[in-house]
Design a protein around this motif. Structure first.
Motif, PDB file in Angstrom:
ATOM      1  N   ALA A 176       1.020  -1.220  -0.126  1.00 46.56           N
ATOM      2  CA  ALA A 176       0.078  -0.220   0.102  1.00 46.56           C
ATOM      3  C   ALA A 176       0.712   1.150   0.103  1.00 46.56           C
ATOM      4  O   ALA A 176       1.876   1.554   0.778  1.00 46.56           O
ATOM      5  N   LEU A 177       0.533   2.272  -1.036  1.00 45.82           N
ATOM      6  CA  LEU A 177       1.459   3.463  -0.798  1.00 45.82           C
ATOM      7  C   LEU A 177       0.459   4.485  -1.292  1.00 45.82           C
ATOM      8  O   LEU A 177      -0.474   4.312  -2.067  1.00 45.82           O
ATOM      9  N   ARG A 178       0.893   5.641  -1.161  1.00 45.21           N
ATOM     10  CA  ARG A 178       0.526   6.929  -1.627  1.00 45.21           C
ATOM     11  C   ARG A 178       1.174   8.080  -1.990  1.00 45.21           C
ATOM     12  O   ARG A 178       2.494   7.900  -1.642  1.00 45.21           O
ATOM     13  N   GLY A 179       0.763   8.991  -2.996  1.00 48.11           N
ATOM     14  CA  GLY A 179       1.660  10.140  -3.094  1.00 48.11           C
ATOM     15  C   GLY A 179       2.493   9.537  -4.603  1.00 48.11           C
ATOM     16  O   GLY A 179       2.306   8.711  -4.926  1.00 48.11           O
ATOM     17  N   ASP A 180       2.652  10.752  -5.293  1.00 47.05           N
ATOM     18  CA  ASP A 180       3.520  10.658  -6.671  1.00 47.05           C
ATOM     19  C   ASP A 180       5.063  10.923  -6.352  1.00 47.05           C
ATOM     20  O   ASP A 180       5.503  12.022  -5.908  1.00 47.05           O
ATOM     21  N   TRP A 181       5.746   9.643  -6.373  1.00 47.73           N
ATOM     22  CA  TRP A 181       7.069   9.607  -5.851  1.00 47.73           C
ATOM     23  C   TRP A 181       8.054  10.308  -7.220  1.00 47.73           C
ATOM     24  O   TRP A 181       7.787   9.965  -8.201  1.00 47.73           O
TER      25      TRP A 181
END
Length: 494
Positions: free
Chosen positions: A213-218
């Protein structure tokens, strides 16, 4: 009389178990940033009372004054009076005498984003939340007095959350009504609960799910595909190494602490933490993101699932030379084993990140007992057990290969140690470790262990014996590993 006695014997376990159940309802509100997560806790006492004390941690994972995140409103708790005692991690409530106790409270974020220095305080806004279990759920104080191995049943119901608002934790994914049966400290309180705009990926190993699970534009090429593919590779390789496929559920979460495209904060800061059935990655998301640092973090934190969790320290910081040092050693060794890095890259990394950094550390010779005193106070002291333990692990790995004529290595010792700790329910101690070493080397290394691990004296690396193709030379006062490429390296023997 005899029948009454039998009845009581049968009833007592049920009565005891009924006191080990607790229920929570967590409510969604449109303005989470303002109101936080509203939680209702319900608990039934065995015997009627007009008071009950709840436990809420005022300190957790380096964060202090966590009662600042806790809000109790009188209008939401009619007929209840409460005393808040942060210094005792306690909320004492008074109500009309009875067996049913219910309390409503809010957990709110108490700092302003962005903040790259904060990792473990509750993060709650209108987009997502990221809260450690210990900072979200209070429990009856009596739970904290029970044996560590005591199991409880925690029921958690997520109320009114929109369908698009994902819910995930280290016990289940996208479940709105959960029953979590686990111990307290290393289970329910060794956890993370997230929700909001997270993206999810999954795969299976031996038909058992692993979630990412991840969020944001890296930034800097940290695409979802790059992160997920490398994470999948790391998880698979480590389970193959340990020959351990028993875990029914596992998850990895990745959350930015700061996201920015400019270079306002000139650096990056990342952390990883192993928890129950999972590990957490948090870090700054900016132009300074470093792929090698994240790959190191993946492998290091995943290895803690076995070294540190399954093989658990009995004396915490006093055993960090093992749980952190041997974890670090296998972080590098397993990466070269699966061709994540080449032997040349491995040599360079081990020489610079482990040996050179250790020799340049002014605290490198600190005795092991002082590490316990200063580990959380000094960055230099904090790094000593990682590097000292990794160098010792490399030395021991070589000695086992030499002694057994390359038939065995430290890998075999580690797998046997895991098996023994699990089957006999043992915790890791220096004495247990030395027993295993004596079995593999056919000699007692207590003197060397006392000298190098406990007292902190450096191993004279150039004078030690190494497997074919390995040697050490001194460069600018620092020992450096050299490899003879004309010899067939047996470093990665299985």
């Amino acid at each position: 009389m005899f029948k009454k006695l039998i009845f009581l014997i049968l009833l007592l376990p049920f009565m005891a178990y009924s006191q080990n159940k607790i229920s929570y309802k967590v409510y969604y509100e449109e303005n989470l940033a303002k109101n936080g997560l509203k939680v209702q806790v319900d608990y039934t006492l065995k015997k009627a009372s007009d008071t009950l004390s709840f436990y809420y941690a005022n300190e957790n994972w380096g964060e202090n004054d966590l009662f600042k995140n806790l809000v109790l409103l009188q209008e939401e708790n009619p007929g209840i009076k409460y005393e808040i005692k942060p210094e005792n991690n306690k909320i004492k409530i008074h109500q009309k005498k009875g067996t049913q106790f219910s309390l409503v409270y809010h957990i709110k974020q108490d700092f302003t984003d962005p903040n790259y220095k904060i990792f473990n305080r509750p993060r709650i806004n209108n987009t997502f939340f990221h809260v450690l279990g210990k900072s979200l759920f209070m429990v009856p104080f009596s739970f904290t007095k029970m044996p560590d191995e005591q199991e409880f049943e925690f029921s958690v119901e997520w109320m009114n959350f929109p369908e698009k608002f994902s819910l995930h934790n280290n016990f289940a994914s996208q479940i709105r009504k959960q029953k979590i049966k686990t111990i307290l400290w290393d289970g329910f309180y060794n956890s993370l609960f997230i929700g909001g705009d997270y993206r999810f990926y999954s795969f299976t190993i031996h038909d058992k799910p692993v979630y990412f699970a991840l969020r944001g534009d890296w930034n800097n090429g940290f695409t979802d595909d790059f992160l997920f593919s490398n994470l999948k590779k790391a998880v698979q390789s480590q389970r193959d190494f340990w020959k351990d496929y028993d875990q029914d559920y596992f998850t990895i979460t990745m959350t930015p602490t700061v996201s920015q495209k400019d270079s306002l904060y000139k650096g990056y800061s990342t952390t990883g933490s192993a928890i129950k059935n999972a590990f957490i990655i948090q870090g700054t998301n900016n132009p300074f993101n470093n792929k090698n640092s994240y790959l190191y973090l993946f492998h290091h934190e995943l290895m803690h699932e076995w070294i540190g969790n399954a093989i658990k320290n009995k004396h915490e910081e006093l055993n960090y030379w093992f749980s952190e040092g041997f974890t670090d050693y296998y972080t590098y060794k397993n990466r070269v084993r699966i061709n994540d890095i080449s032997m040349d890259e491995w040599q360079k990394l081990f020489n610079t990140e482990v040996i050179k950094n250790h020799w340049k550390n002014p605290e490198k010779n600190i005795p092991n007992y002082k590490i316990k005193d200063d580990f959380w106070k000094s960055r230099n002291v904090e790094k000593v057990p990682y590097r000292r333990g990794a160098i010792f692990a490399f030395w021991l790995d070589n000695q086992i290969m030499l002694k057994t004529h390359y038939k065995k290595s430290l890998d075999h010792l580690m797998r046997e140690l895991l098996k023994t700790c699990r089957e006999k329910k043992l915790r890791f101690t220096d004495e247990l470790f030395l027993e295993f070493v004596q079995k593999y080397l056919d000699q007692d290394i207590s003197y060397s262990f006392q000298k190098h691990i406990l007292n902190g004296e450096d191993i004279d690396l150039p004078k030690e014996k190494w497997i074919d193709g390995f040697s050490f030379q001194i460069t600018d006062g620092i020992p450096q590993l050299e490899m003879d490429k004309s010899k067939n390296s047996k470093y990665l023997i299985e």
